[in-house]
Write an enzyme that holds these catalytic residues in place. Structure first.
Site, PDB file in Angstrom:
ATOM      1  N   SER A   1       1.007  -1.338   0.069  1.00  0.00           N
ATOM      2  CA  SER A   1      -0.047  -0.099  -0.147  1.00  0.00           C
ATOM      3  C   SER A   1       0.937   1.019  -0.097  1.00  0.00           C
ATOM      4  CB  SER A   1      -0.676   0.143   1.235  1.00  0.00           C
ATOM      5  OG  SER A   1      -1.854  -1.003   1.242  1.00  0.00           O
TER       6      SER A   1
ATOM      7  N   LYS B   1      -7.470   1.928  -2.519  1.00  0.00           N
ATOM      8  CA  LYS B   1      -6.946   1.510  -0.850  1.00  0.00           C
ATOM      9  C   LYS B   1      -6.943   2.864  -0.109  1.00  0.00           C
ATOM     10  CE  LYS B   1      -4.958  -0.504   2.598  1.00  0.00           C
ATOM     11  NZ  LYS B   1      -4.046  -1.470   2.661  1.00  0.00           N
TER      12      LYS B   1
ATOM     13  N   LYS C   1       0.210   5.677   8.159  1.00  0.00           N
ATOM     14  CA  LYS C   1       1.176   5.608   6.736  1.00  0.00           C
ATOM     15  C   LYS C   1       0.174   5.851   5.770  1.00  0.00           C
ATOM     16  CE  LYS C   1       2.063   1.964   4.758  1.00  0.00           C
ATOM     17  NZ  LYS C   1       1.476   1.271   3.798  1.00  0.00           N
TER      18      LYS C   1
END
Lengths: 296, 296
Positions: A96, A171, A239
């Site tokens: 990701s 995502k 993150k």
């Protein structure tokens, strides 16, 4: 069957690579952690000496790494995929990362006649283990059918989203929604608890209606028990939100609610709670209001 | 069977009162709008001349009004319930109001030996019509079984939450979660759309995972069609959030995310959009980023 290279044997990468072995694919692996490589060799994998080495022996190379810099390094860096990769190979980055970085890496690989997909996953370690991840795929549609069987070994839902970078955009959208759903649950349940109302009764009353969500069903039991063992860690979600903020700035999209959840995550880091499950976002609201949302 | 008084024949009250008639209850109605009263009389109700008059002829009095001041006026004001109500009667306020006001009214009614429940609903006009509302009930537990059969005529899910005021606390918690789930969806989908990704693909990829919610399933189709016909209006949801902010201030609970959604709703009011469905919160994020999330 295609030879598969697998780079990055962390919490997620290890079970994913094992599932490819179980499905009968020859898998050659690389990771900087020797112990993880050893575990995969015992499960039937071959050992690669570098990302370059793995790439030189594979038709499909999968990367599963923490964030953008690690993927850039493993693919474009010294001893990286690009130095060993054969023309006509396919790279699937399942990390990701920042979608813009996916697009930049893809452009570099094009020069070597290598097609790239960004295919980040959702579902965490349990779903990585039983091969039921949700996989969001960006890349050339005409090659998607070729990589789909490989992805279906690791995921129960494999969805083509669009061009390279769209997997990661998807995502990021997912992570914004999850973050705000958890935060909303936190603010609501802290208010109700401080009003003296049993939060479990509220959970039971509203979960079947318009306030119902996967977040409410998955995270409220954690909150009621005060048990924030991960699961998906706050630091991992942080993150992802950093990639949201970078992408939003790049695209000129104001995202002030996500920005605030980012600040909440920073505050939890200061409190030493960033390795908790992201359901633990609720602890920020508990601290602010000086009340705990717990099972009575 | 109990005589039921029904005060407040708006969009919600009208179908709810009709369902009580269909279930065989004698219903006596009052509203300031003559037309609505007439419609209920045609459906079999009796006409009351005031809230006081309705109360004097009923064992159970139901109020279904816009907000706290209207309920205070209908119950405690001149010609209100309290002036006609018989000792031993039960008042069920099904409006969505400030929980503190529910508690205050209940205290006044105690003097007259009248028990009060706050029982706000969720589900909107369609569920009011087919009798499948979710009803969240606050009040004395020992009397709950007595009012439950009446409530079950109007709702398919009737949940006892706690003492008087908890019904509205539950409703407020519900509205905080719904508001933030819609806002999160908006911020996420606007980002994805501006990145050039098809929002419908993202919807299909993520709805089955941790980002899945009743809000996503109900409101994303509206957003994709750009059709914000209500449903639940932004102005109604704004009223609920105002009660959240008042309650939060009273209880000393910081609710800065809800406060921001309140500002978003104010901005939409300025834009003349407050009569849209609350799924139209997304339009705020669309305007900020200058992009529309639409079906391709």
């Amino acid at each position: 069957m295609k030879n598969i290279g697998f780079i990055g044997l962390g919490i997620m990468g290890k079970p994913m690579a094992k599932n490819l072995l179980k499905a009968g694919y020859p898998v050659i692996v690389y990771d900087i952690v020797e112990e993880s490589v050893h575990e995969l060799i015992e499960a039937g994998a071959q050992k690669g000496t570098s990302s370059e080495d793995v790439a030189s022996q594979s038709n499909v190379i999968i990367t599963m790494l923490p964030d953008s810099p690690e993927v850039q390094d493993a693919v474009l860096g010294e001893g990286g995929v690009i130095q060993g990769v054969k023309s006509g190979s396919i790279l699937i980055d399942m990390s990701s990362i920042n979608p813009k970085v996916s697009q930049e890496i893809s452009k570099e690989l094009e020069q070597k006649d290598v097609v790239m997909f960004d295919a980040p996953v959702s579902g965490g370690e349990p779903k990585a283990t039983d091969g039921s991840l949700a996989i969001m795929v960006g890349g050339p549609q005409q090659t998607f059918e070729e990589v789909k069987p490989v992805l279906e070994v690791m995921g129960s839902s494999v969805t083509y989203i669009g061009e390279i970078g769209s997997g990661n955009i998807c995502k990021l959208a997912n992570q914004v929604i999850v973050a705000l759903n958890i935060a909303g649950m936190g603010e609501a349940m802290v208010l109700a608890t401080k009003a003296g109302v049993d939060p479990e009764n509220i959970f039971n009353a509203i979960r079947g209606g318009l306030a119902g969500s996967a977040v409410l069903d998955a995270k409220m039991p954690m909150v009621l028990d005060g048990n924030f063992k991960p699961g998906g860690k706050i630091e991992t979600h942080t993150k992802d939100l950093r990639n949201v903020l970078d992408t939003a700035k790049e695209l000129e999209v104001p995202v002030f609610l996500t920005s605030q959840v980012m600040e909440i995550m920073q505050a939890l880091k200061v409190d030493g709670k960033s390795k908790n499950d992201h359901g633990g976002l609720v602890q920020f609201f508990e601290k602010l209001a000086n009340v705990e949302v717990r099972r009575k």
